[in-house]
Design a protein around this motif. Structure first.
Motif, PDB file in Angstrom:
ATOM      1  N   HIS A  84       0.836  -1.205   0.000  1.00 13.08           N
ATOM      2  CA  HIS A  84       0.000   0.000   0.000  1.00 13.08           C
ATOM      3  C   HIS A  84       0.870   1.254   0.000  1.00 13.08           C
ATOM      4  N   ALA A  85       0.361   2.322  -0.625  1.00 17.15           N
ATOM      5  CA  ALA A  85       1.112   3.581  -0.673  1.00 17.15           C
ATOM      6  C   ALA A  85       1.401   4.137   0.713  1.00 17.15           C
ATOM      7  N   GLY A  91       6.894   2.220   0.894  1.00 15.95           N
ATOM      8  CA  GLY A  91       7.898   1.372   0.267  1.00 15.95           C
ATOM      9  C   GLY A  91       8.738   0.577   1.239  1.00 15.95           C
ATOM     10  N   ALA A 120       4.375   9.586   3.901  1.00 13.32           N
ATOM     11  CA  ALA A 120       3.448   8.804   3.081  1.00 13.32           C
ATOM     12  C   ALA A 120       2.014   9.007   3.542  1.00 13.32           C
ATOM     13  N   ASP A 135       0.956  12.448   2.240  1.00 12.58           N
ATOM     14  CA  ASP A 135       0.810  12.452   0.788  1.00 12.58           C
ATOM     15  C   ASP A 135      -0.411  11.655   0.345  1.00 12.58           C
ATOM     16  N   TRP A 136      -0.586  10.469   0.911  1.00 13.76           N
ATOM     17  CA  TRP A 136      -1.717   9.630   0.499  1.00 13.76           C
ATOM     18  C   TRP A 136      -3.046  10.276   0.873  1.00 13.76           C
ATOM     19  N   ARG A 171       3.221  10.416  -4.954  1.00 16.17           N
ATOM     20  CA  ARG A 171       4.455  10.087  -4.256  1.00 16.17           C
ATOM     21  C   ARG A 171       5.646  10.436  -5.130  1.00 16.17           C
ATOM     22  N   THR A 188       8.934  10.373  -7.217  1.00 17.03           N
ATOM     23  CA  THR A 188       9.662   9.285  -7.853  1.00 17.03           C
ATOM     24  C   THR A 188      11.127   9.419  -7.514  1.00 17.03           C
TER      25      THR A 188
END
Length: 233
Positions: A134-135, A139, A220, A223-224, A230, A232
Motif C-alpha cells: 500500500h502507498a 515502500g 506517506a 501524501d496519500w 508520491r 519518484t
C-alpha cells in the motif's frame, strides 16, 4: 505544444488540459488544527515547517474556529483538546489525518470504547508493517520496523472493515497504528468516509523522535491522505 495538436484539441479541451496541469502543479494546502495556548504547540510548528519544506502550504488554525474551505488536507494534532473538538470535522468532504486516538470515535473511524476500540500504548519502539504494497507503507518492507529512536507513546485504533490497515503494535494485531479509509469506504457503525481518513501513530511530542523509516511513513500518510503523488526516486 505543436500547432497540429492544438488544432486537434480545440480551445475548450486545451483550456481543460491547462487547468488540470495548473491544479497538479499547485502546492497542496494543509490546515493543522491546534490548541493555540497549548505549551506543546512547538511540536506542531515543527511539523508545519517539515511539511513546508516538502512543498506544502501550511496554516496553523485554532480548534475553536473550525474551517475547511480552501484546504486540501486537514490535520488534527493530538495537542488539541479533543473533548472540545468532538465531531467538528466528522462529515467534512475534505481529507483528514489525525494522530489523536481520542478523536477516532468522534470521526467515526473506530468504535466508541476507550482501550478496546482506541487507545495509547505507553512505550513502543517498533511497528509491525502488515500491508507493504500500500502507498501508506512508504515502500518499507513488511515485518518489524523501528519508527521511534527510543520507546515513546504510540496512539492506536481498531478500525472498521473498510480500512486499509498498514501497521500494528507488535503482538497486538487489533491495535492498528497506521490505517486509512478511501472516500466512500465504510468506517465504523456504518459511517461512510466523506473523503480519505487516516490515522497515524504519533503522540503529542514524538514527531522529533521518528527514525528515517518513521518519517517516511509520516510523509506517506500526509501524501496519500492529501492525494499528493508520491515522489519518484
Amino acid at each position: 505544444m505543436s500547432g497540429s495538436i492544438r488544432g486537434l484539441l480545440g480551445a475548450a479541451a486545451l483550456a481543460a488540459l491547462t487547468l488540470t496541469a495548473s491544479a497538479a502543479e499547485r502546492p497542496r494546502t494543509v490546515l493543522i488544527v491546534v490548541k493555540p495556548d497549548n505549551p506543546r504547540i512547538a511540536a506542531d510548528t515543527a511539523i508545519a515547517a517539515h511539511l513546508e519544506g516538502r512543498g506544502y502550504r501550511v496554516t496553523l488554525g485554532s480548534q475553536y474556529e473550525p474551517v475547511t474551505r480552501g484546504y486540501d488536507l486537514v490535520i488534527l494534532s493530538s495537542n488539541i483538546r479533543s473533548r472540545d473538538l468532538l465531531g467538528a470535522y466528522r462529515d467534512v468532504p475534505v481529507p483528514v489525518l489525525t494522530w489523536e486516538s481520542d478523536l477516532l470515535d468522534d470521526l467515526g473511524m473506530t468504535g466508541k470504547k476507550h482501550d478496546r476500540d482506541f487507545g495509547k500504548a505507553p512505550a513502543e519502539h517498533f511497528v509491525w508493517l502488515v500491508n507493504a504494497p500500500h502507498a501508506l507503507a512508504a515502500g518499507l518492507r513488511a515485518g518489524v520496523n523501528a519508527v521511534y529512536a527510543k520507546d515513546a507513546p504510540m496512539n492506536w485504533g481498531k478500525p472498521g472493515l473498510g480500512a486499509a490497515i498498514i501497521a500494528t503494535v507488535p503482538g497486538e494485531p487489533d491495535h492498528a497504528v497506521i490505517f486509512g479509509y478511501e472516500a466512500g469506504a465504510t468506517m465504523d457503525y456504518e459511517a461512510i468516509a466523506p473523503a480519505r481518513r487516516t490515522m497515524f501513530l504519533l503522540d503529542n511530542e514524538t514527531f522529533g523522535t521518528l527514525t528515517p523509516s518513521g518519517l517516511a511513513l509520516f510523509d506517506a500518510a500526509v501524501d496519500w491522505t492529501a492525494g499528493t503523488p508520491r515522489p519518484t526516486e
